[in-house]
Motif scaffolding. Structure first.
Motif, PDB file in Angstrom:
ATOM      1  N   ARG A 116       0.849  -1.185   0.000  1.00  0.00           N
ATOM      2  CA  ARG A 116       0.000   0.000   0.000  1.00  0.00           C
ATOM      3  C   ARG A 116       0.885   1.234   0.000  1.00  0.00           C
ATOM      4  NH1 ARG A 116      -3.674   2.886   4.114  1.00  0.00           N
ATOM      5  NH2 ARG A 116      -2.545   1.739   5.726  1.00  0.00           N
ATOM      6  N   ILE A 117       0.610   2.158  -0.898  1.00  0.00           N
ATOM      7  CA  ILE A 117       1.407   3.378  -0.993  1.00  0.00           C
ATOM      8  C   ILE A 117       0.856   4.420  -0.028  1.00  0.00           C
ATOM      9  CG2 ILE A 117       2.112   5.258  -2.502  1.00  0.00           C
ATOM     10  CD1 ILE A 117       1.819   3.272  -4.835  1.00  0.00           C
ATOM     11  N   LEU A 118       1.746   5.000   0.761  1.00  0.00           N
ATOM     12  CA  LEU A 118       1.390   6.061   1.698  1.00  0.00           C
ATOM     13  C   LEU A 118       2.028   7.344   1.183  1.00  0.00           C
ATOM     14  CD1 LEU A 118       2.167   3.957   4.899  1.00  0.00           C
ATOM     15  CD2 LEU A 118      -0.082   4.343   3.865  1.00  0.00           C
ATOM     16  N   SER A 119       1.215   8.230   0.645  1.00  0.00           N
ATOM     17  CA  SER A 119       1.725   9.332  -0.174  1.00  0.00           C
ATOM     18  C   SER A 119       2.154  10.566   0.606  1.00  0.00           C
ATOM     19  CB  SER A 119       0.667   9.725  -1.213  1.00  0.00           C
ATOM     20  OG  SER A 119      -0.539  10.088  -0.568  1.00  0.00           O
ATOM     21  N   SER A 120       2.162  10.519   1.933  1.00  0.00           N
ATOM     22  CA  SER A 120       2.642  11.665   2.713  1.00  0.00           C
ATOM     23  C   SER A 120       3.167  11.171   4.054  1.00  0.00           C
ATOM     24  CB  SER A 120       1.506  12.670   2.942  1.00  0.00           C
ATOM     25  OG  SER A 120       0.523  12.132   3.817  1.00  0.00           O
ATOM     26  N   LYS A 121       3.941  12.013   4.711  1.00  0.00           N
ATOM     27  CA  LYS A 121       4.465  11.651   6.025  1.00  0.00           C
ATOM     28  C   LYS A 121       3.341  11.512   7.046  1.00  0.00           C
ATOM     29  CE  LYS A 121       9.087  13.621   5.467  1.00  0.00           C
ATOM     30  NZ  LYS A 121      10.106  14.566   5.990  1.00  0.00           N
ATOM     31  N   GLU A 122       2.304  12.319   6.865  1.00  0.00           N
ATOM     32  CA  GLU A 122       1.171  12.237   7.794  1.00  0.00           C
ATOM     33  C   GLU A 122       0.463  10.890   7.660  1.00  0.00           C
ATOM     34  OE1 GLU A 122       1.850  14.764   5.787  1.00  0.00           O
ATOM     35  OE2 GLU A 122       2.520  16.209   7.315  1.00  0.00           O
ATOM     36  N   ARG A 123       0.222  10.452   6.424  1.00  0.00           N
ATOM     37  CA  ARG A 123      -0.433   9.162   6.217  1.00  0.00           C
ATOM     38  C   ARG A 123       0.443   8.022   6.731  1.00  0.00           C
ATOM     39  NH1 ARG A 123      -2.459   8.159   0.285  1.00  0.00           N
ATOM     40  NH2 ARG A 123      -3.058   6.210   1.315  1.00  0.00           N
ATOM     41  N   THR A 124       1.760   8.160   6.540  1.00  0.00           N
ATOM     42  CA  THR A 124       2.679   7.128   7.026  1.00  0.00           C
ATOM     43  C   THR A 124       2.635   7.037   8.541  1.00  0.00           C
ATOM     44  OG1 THR A 124       4.144   7.494   5.128  1.00  0.00           O
ATOM     45  CG2 THR A 124       5.074   6.347   7.037  1.00  0.00           C
ATOM     46  N   GLY A 125       2.702   8.184   9.205  1.00  0.00           N
ATOM     47  CA  GLY A 125       2.650   8.197  10.660  1.00  0.00           C
ATOM     48  C   GLY A 125       1.353   7.602  11.190  1.00  0.00           C
ATOM     49  N   GLN A 126       0.250   7.918  10.533  1.00  0.00           N
ATOM     50  CA  GLN A 126      -1.037   7.386  10.957  1.00  0.00           C
ATOM     51  C   GLN A 126      -1.082   5.866  10.785  1.00  0.00           C
ATOM     52  OE1 GLN A 126      -4.362   9.042   8.828  1.00  0.00           O
ATOM     53  NE2 GLN A 126      -5.892   7.935  10.031  1.00  0.00           N
ATOM     54  N   ALA A 127      -0.559   5.373   9.653  1.00  0.00           N
ATOM     55  CA  ALA A 127      -0.560   3.930   9.400  1.00  0.00           C
ATOM     56  C   ALA A 127       0.298   3.185  10.415  1.00  0.00           C
ATOM     57  CB  ALA A 127      -0.067   3.651   7.977  1.00  0.00           C
ATOM     58  N   ILE A 128       1.440   3.780  10.776  1.00  0.00           N
ATOM     59  CA  ILE A 128       2.313   3.151  11.780  1.00  0.00           C
ATOM     60  C   ILE A 128       1.608   3.114  13.133  1.00  0.00           C
ATOM     61  CG2 ILE A 128       4.472   3.396  13.073  1.00  0.00           C
ATOM     62  CD1 ILE A 128       5.718   4.569  10.517  1.00  0.00           C
ATOM     63  N   GLU A 129       0.950   4.212  13.498  1.00  0.00           N
ATOM     64  CA  GLU A 129       0.225   4.238  14.773  1.00  0.00           C
ATOM     65  C   GLU A 129      -0.872   3.182  14.805  1.00  0.00           C
ATOM     66  OE1 GLU A 129      -1.250   8.027  15.846  1.00  0.00           O
ATOM     67  OE2 GLU A 129       0.730   8.986  15.913  1.00  0.00           O
ATOM     68  N   GLU A 130      -1.598   3.027  13.694  1.00  0.00           N
ATOM     69  CA  GLU A 130      -2.670   2.029  13.644  1.00  0.00           C
ATOM     70  C   GLU A 130      -2.113   0.616  13.769  1.00  0.00           C
ATOM     71  OE1 GLU A 130      -4.546   2.894   9.961  1.00  0.00           O
ATOM     72  OE2 GLU A 130      -5.627   4.667  10.705  1.00  0.00           O
TER      73      GLU A 130
ATOM     74  N   PHE B 152       7.145  -1.061   7.185  1.00  0.00           N
ATOM     75  CA  PHE B 152       7.081   0.250   6.546  1.00  0.00           C
ATOM     76  C   PHE B 152       8.486   0.628   6.086  1.00  0.00           C
ATOM     77  CE2 PHE B 152       3.647  -0.023   9.577  1.00  0.00           C
ATOM     78  CZ  PHE B 152       2.557   0.463   8.869  1.00  0.00           C
ATOM     79  N   ILE B 153       8.611   1.021   4.807  1.00  0.00           N
ATOM     80  CA  ILE B 153       9.890   1.424   4.248  1.00  0.00           C
ATOM     81  C   ILE B 153       9.695   2.689   3.408  1.00  0.00           C
ATOM     82  CG2 ILE B 153      10.854  -0.915   4.194  1.00  0.00           C
ATOM     83  CD1 ILE B 153      10.199  -0.991   1.197  1.00  0.00           C
ATOM     84  N   PRO B 154      10.726   3.539   3.275  1.00  0.00           N
ATOM     85  CA  PRO B 154      10.595   4.733   2.436  1.00  0.00           C
ATOM     86  C   PRO B 154      10.449   4.343   0.970  1.00  0.00           C
ATOM     87  CG  PRO B 154      12.498   4.877   3.904  1.00  0.00           C
ATOM     88  CD  PRO B 154      12.036   3.467   3.940  1.00  0.00           C
ATOM     89  N   ALA B 155       9.710   5.164   0.230  1.00  0.00           N
ATOM     90  CA  ALA B 155       9.549   4.951  -1.213  1.00  0.00           C
ATOM     91  C   ALA B 155      10.009   6.167  -2.004  1.00  0.00           C
ATOM     92  CB  ALA B 155       8.097   4.621  -1.541  1.00  0.00           C
ATOM     93  N   SER B 156      10.619   7.140  -1.320  1.00  0.00           N
ATOM     94  CA  SER B 156      11.176   8.315  -1.996  1.00  0.00           C
ATOM     95  C   SER B 156      12.392   8.786  -1.218  1.00  0.00           C
ATOM     96  CB  SER B 156      10.137   9.439  -2.087  1.00  0.00           C
ATOM     97  OG  SER B 156       9.776   9.891  -0.802  1.00  0.00           O
ATOM     98  N   ALA B 157      13.266   9.516  -1.887  1.00  0.00           N
ATOM     99  CA  ALA B 157      14.524   9.938  -1.272  1.00  0.00           C
ATOM    100  C   ALA B 157      14.296  10.818  -0.042  1.00  0.00           C
ATOM    101  CB  ALA B 157      15.392  10.679  -2.290  1.00  0.00           C
ATOM    102  N   ASP B 158      13.264  11.656  -0.069  1.00  0.00           N
ATOM    103  CA  ASP B 158      13.009  12.548   1.069  1.00  0.00           C
ATOM    104  C   ASP B 158      12.085  11.914   2.108  1.00  0.00           C
ATOM    105  OD1 ASP B 158      10.607  12.549  -0.239  1.00  0.00           O
ATOM    106  OD2 ASP B 158      10.514  14.721  -0.542  1.00  0.00           O
TER     107      ASP B 158
END
Length: 330
Positions: A111-125, A214-220
């Motif tokens: 599943r692609i998480l397109s922002s840091k906010e979405r990533t943080g929320q997914a990790i918390e869940e 969870f792993i990064p999918a972009s350099a930033d």
């Protein structure tokens, strides 16, 4: 090997080419007619014509060739990452269209998480559902260390996870061992939590209960992947376990790698990267420090070895055998 049968992939150097390049380094040159058995030496730039005699081929220094090859590899990796991101962008809407399949809708493998906010929320869940274990590789991030709100939120999330009887294992770079925000974190967390450090770590990785990663999918790191494919999870866990066994304990009981012949473990790590042709900024990034700190350590290493220049430092590192030294307790 004849010219007609000679061939290999990309920037590889064949055995014939390696032998001829080695001789050119020893003798200072080879004749132009000798490269017929290994034309790759000229095509790949290992040999070039002498200015004063075009029939004589002189070798490019190995350090220069190494830098060229590493730069080429880094460019290819960057291209593949960009290609991967383009593919991910194309497939994200397609994956949503395919979500009518019940199995895919319930537990998508990626599943692609397109922002840091979405990533943080997914990790918390995922952590809220977790009951067993969190494995984390956390490379240095200067921006996070300046955000107390992020650090406090992560602290609460991790403590709630520990309070449910789960355990946390975290890997950092050695340079993080004395960072105030890291010390504060482990002074306040209670429960089954351990941390270890290495000279270098991989990109960020979080694995929860060995079911989701969870792993990064972009350099930033603004885009991330949520991974639930069992084969990929097993691969990530295997990488973590191998690095964990190589790492030095930091918490709850810290171990300190010894200094050998006046060379600290951090200086040995820098020496290894220097001999590979990395710049000061590359070294700083890989070891989790700023460029100014990296240059201070390089200066101390040079002083210890008695070097008066950057070129001489590389030679003295090789001559000193510092990269071959083993820790006394091994």
């Amino acid at each position: 090997m004849t010219h007609g049968t000679h061939g290999h992939r990309g920037d590889e150097l064949c055995e014939t080419g390696l032998a001829l390049y080695s001789r050119a380094l020893r003798d200072g040159h080879v004749g132009s007619g000798e490269v017929s058995t290994a034309p790759c030496l000229v095509h790949l730039g290992y040999l070039h014509p002498a200015i004063d005699d075009l029939d004589r081929l002189e070798p490019v220094p190995p350090a220069v060739m190494l830098q060229r090859l590493l730069r080429s590899s880094e460019d290819r990796i960057a291209d593949e990452r960009r290609r991967g991101q383009r593919v991910a962008d194309i497939f994200e809407p397609l994956m949503r269209l395919g979500s009518h399949n019940a199995a895919t809708e319930d537990t998508p493998a990626l599943r692609i998480l397109s922002s840091k906010e979405r990533t943080g929320q997914a990790i918390e869940e995922a952590m809220a559902e977790g009951r067993e274990e969190l494995l984390a590789i956390q490379p240095h991030d200067a921006q996070v260390s300046k955000r107390p709100d992020i650090l406090e939120g992560a602290m609460k999330r991790d403590q709630d996870f520990l309070d449910r009887g789960a355990r946390i294992r975290a890997l950092y770079q050695h340079t993080i061992r004395h960072a105030p925000y890291v010390r504060a974190r482990y002074e306040h967390l209670t429960g089954d939590v351990e941390a270890r450090t290495l000279d270098e770590v991989t990109e960020r990785l979080i694995v929860i209960d060995r079911t989701v990663a969870f792993i990064p999918a972009s350099a930033d790191r603004s885009v991330a992947l949520e991974v639930r494919h069992p084969a990929l999870i097993a691969y990530f866990v295997n990488i973590f376990d191998r690095l964990w066994h190589l790492a030095t304990a930091m918490h709850p009981e810290a171990a300190h790698p010894p200094t050998v012949n006046g060379i600290t473990p951090r200086q040995r790590a820098i020496a290894a990267l220097l001999t590979e042709g990395h710049t000061d900024s590359d070294i700083a990034d890989r070891l989790g420090m700023n460029v100014r700190t990296a240059r201070v350590h390089i200066a101390k290493l040079a002083a210890t070895l008695g070097s008066e220049s950057r070129a001489q430092l590389g030679y003295l590192i090789a001559e000193s055998g510092v990269l071959k030294q083993e820790d006394p307790d091994q």
